[in-house]
Scaffold this active site. Structure first.
Site, mmCIF file in Angstrom:
data_model
loop_
_atom_site.group_PDB
_atom_site.id
_atom_site.type_symbol
_atom_site.label_atom_id
_atom_site.label_comp_id
_atom_site.label_asym_id
_atom_site.label_seq_id
_atom_site.Cartn_x
_atom_site.Cartn_y
_atom_site.Cartn_z
ATOM 1 N N SER A 362 21.994 -78.088 12.811
ATOM 2 C CA SER A 362 23.426 -77.818 12.632
ATOM 3 C C SER A 362 23.976 -77.502 14.010
ATOM 4 C CB SER A 362 23.648 -76.633 11.691
ATOM 5 O OG SER A 362 25.000 -76.250 11.726
ATOM 6 N N ARG A 363 24.972 -78.289 14.460
ATOM 7 C CA ARG A 363 25.487 -78.067 15.816
ATOM 8 C C ARG A 363 26.465 -76.900 15.857
ATOM 9 N NH1 ARG A 363 25.619 -84.027 15.777
ATOM 10 N NH2 ARG A 363 23.588 -84.639 16.560
ATOM 11 N N VAL A 364 26.774 -76.315 14.696
ATOM 12 C CA VAL A 364 27.596 -75.102 14.673
ATOM 13 C C VAL A 364 26.671 -73.888 14.744
ATOM 14 C CG1 VAL A 364 29.180 -73.730 13.261
ATOM 15 C CG2 VAL A 364 29.520 -76.195 13.476
#
Length: 509
Positions: A362-364
């Site tokens: 997850s790039r968040v």
């Protein structure tokens, strides 16, 4: 009727007569078939404009060429004949939006197909819309809880994020999305499930399941079935997105599932090739990347000046033999903010959800987690990735050092605790308690085959005798020293109630 009456009637009609001139832009069909029509005339038509073929059949203008217009037909091409008259409507393709579509099953044109009567909407949104600009957006920092332990802890999803679910067929991709929709009950999130090229029988089962769990009260299903023509499959995700955008514009949170974009790309390829657009890699048209990027970029979290709403997208992509480096998968991976990769091997081993923790990301990240989850899940992803490597290595040798044995021992229990059945999403406070138990070694003396029983009993204990602890986690959203002490006390009390003999299992066996 006598002569005088006839004269009087004629005189009255002549007085009422108004000389109205209506101008219509018309063209004629010179080629039709396979969901595509080629039309001569209509030189003033717009790209994406609705065309009226008569007899209730509509179409959309796609190719604007010098001598003719290429249009896709949204209906039965059998009703259209060569030389038939086509009228331009002056309207861009739009769908009904608002509360009228919530709880309904509709086709990509917004027409109800659930037998519950027509949809009476007073607002319409265009299916194609420019994505929110950078200045209107805000950082993603509010979690969208899926209710799935493995995702909420290691691959968190935030409101306004685009998280791809990718994997081979029959690995649980749709199940993941449906569980996430079920978990939004009482969370103030409107859900839209877009089924592209799915079997109607499968969607009927999903509708029944969502209805039984009270999730249809806040869900709309947009269905372009496997038997529908390619133009409807192509429009479906844009129509679902437009329905979601209405709620985002009202300052609300929306979740849209696109199931799946592989079939969407195939439908667009079919339409493009029939329109004689030049083919590119794998015969997909050159703008296939733009097709998906202009759809997924419409997901955003808006700042307070623009209402503060959000639209979260969960696109699904089906891979062939786990090949995530194919054309469409790499396209969508590069557009989204992370992916959940589901693996066939794990699925058949009984690890469900069959998430590959190494390839999923997850790039968040932890920005979309509550503090309590951050605390318990901080080391989890690393521990799981290390365990996977060590487990593969340990198959070749039995004489392992103590620290490696401990890591494998812990990893086996973490794998077991992260397993979760379908239609069984958990509230975040229960997830926190379960993960706290696993991370802090409370399972180290529980045999692996007893882990599921341990977890079931633990949840019953916490929802019964230790309910106050769950309430504190849910309201404060963090684990303070006081809450941690209460969790420890509850865990110690629960372990004393176990009636089976707890014996540490040797990890090397």
């Amino acid at each position: 009727m006598d002569k005088n009456q006839i004269v009087e009637n004629l005189t009255a009609q002549i007085k009422k007569f108004e000389n109205k001139v209506s101008v219509q832009k018309v063209g004629s069909v010179f080629e039709v078939g396979d969901g595509i029509a080629k039309i001569s005339g209509l030189s003033d038509v717009m790209a994406g404009e609705i065309l009226d073929f008569g007899d209730g059949v509509m179409g959309v203008a796609l190719n604007l060429e010098e001598d003719f217009i290429g249009a896709m037909v949204l209906g039965e091409t059998q009703k259209i004949t060569e030389g038939a008259t086509v009228k331009s409507t002056g309207r861009i393709l739009e769908v009904p939006v608002g509360q009228a579509v919530v709880g309904r099953v509709v086709n990509p044109l917004g027409v109800a197909i659930d037998g519950k009567g027509d949809i009476k909407a007073d607002k319409f949104y265009p299916v194609e819309k420019i994505a929110p600009r950078v200045i209107t957006r805000k950082g993603v920092n509010t979690p969208l809880q899926t209710g799935i332990k493995a995702i909420d802890s290691m691959i968190p999803i935030g409101r306004g994020q685009r998280e791809l679910i990718i994997g081979d067929r029959q690995t649980g991709k749709t199940a993941l999305a449906i569980d996430t929709i079920i978990n939004q009950k009482g969370q103030g999130v409107t859900c839209i499930y877009v089924a592209i090229g799915q079997k109607e029988s499968k969607i009927a089962q999903i509708v029944a399941e969502l209805t039984q769990r009270g999730a249809m009260d806040y869900t709309t299903i947009v269905l372009a079935g496997a038997s529908d023509p390619a133009p409807l499959l192509y429009i479906a995700p844009f129509a679902g997105c437009a329905m979601g955008e209405y709620f985002m514009d009202q300052g609300q949170d929306v979740l849209v599932v696109y199931d799946d974009l592989s079939k969407h790309a195939v439908a667009y390829r079919e339409v493009s090739l029939l329109l004689r657009r030049p083919p590119g890699r794998e015969a997909y048209p050159g703008d296939i990347f733009y097709l998906h990027s202009r759809l997924l970029e419409r997901s955003a979290r808006l700042n307070e000046d623009y209402g503060g709403g959000s639209l979260t997208a969960l696109p699904i992509i089906e891979t062939q033999a786990g090949d995530i480096s194919a054309y469409i998968p790499t396209n969508v991976i590069s557009i989204t903010d992370g992916q959940i990769f589901l693996e066939s091997d794990l699925f058949y081993q009984g690890v469900r959800p069959a998430m590959n923790t190494g390839l999923s990301v997850s790039r968040v990240g932890s920005a979309a987690q509550i503090k309590a989850m951050k605390k318990v899940a901080g080391k989890l992803k690393l521990d799981m990735a290390q365990y996977r490597e060590l487990a593969a290595f340990a198959q070749f040798g039995s004489d392992l050092d103590e620290s490696t044995r401990k890591q494998i021992h812990r990893g086996m229990r973490l794998t077991e605790i992260l397993k979760q059945g379908q239609y069984a999403p958990l509230p975040v406070e229960q997830e926190v308690v379960i993960l706290y138990t696993a991370i802090n070694g409370y399972l180290d003396d529980v045999p692996v085959e007893k882990i599921k029983d341990f977890e079931t009993g633990l949840l019953e204990y916490f929802t019964g005798q230790a309910q106050e602890v769950l309430k504190l986690i849910a309201t404060q959203k963090e684990i303070t020293e006081e809450i941690e002490n209460k969790i420890k006390q509850a865990l110690d009390s629960y372990k004393q109630t176990l009636d089976y003999l707890i014996k540490a299992e040797e990890p090397a066996k």
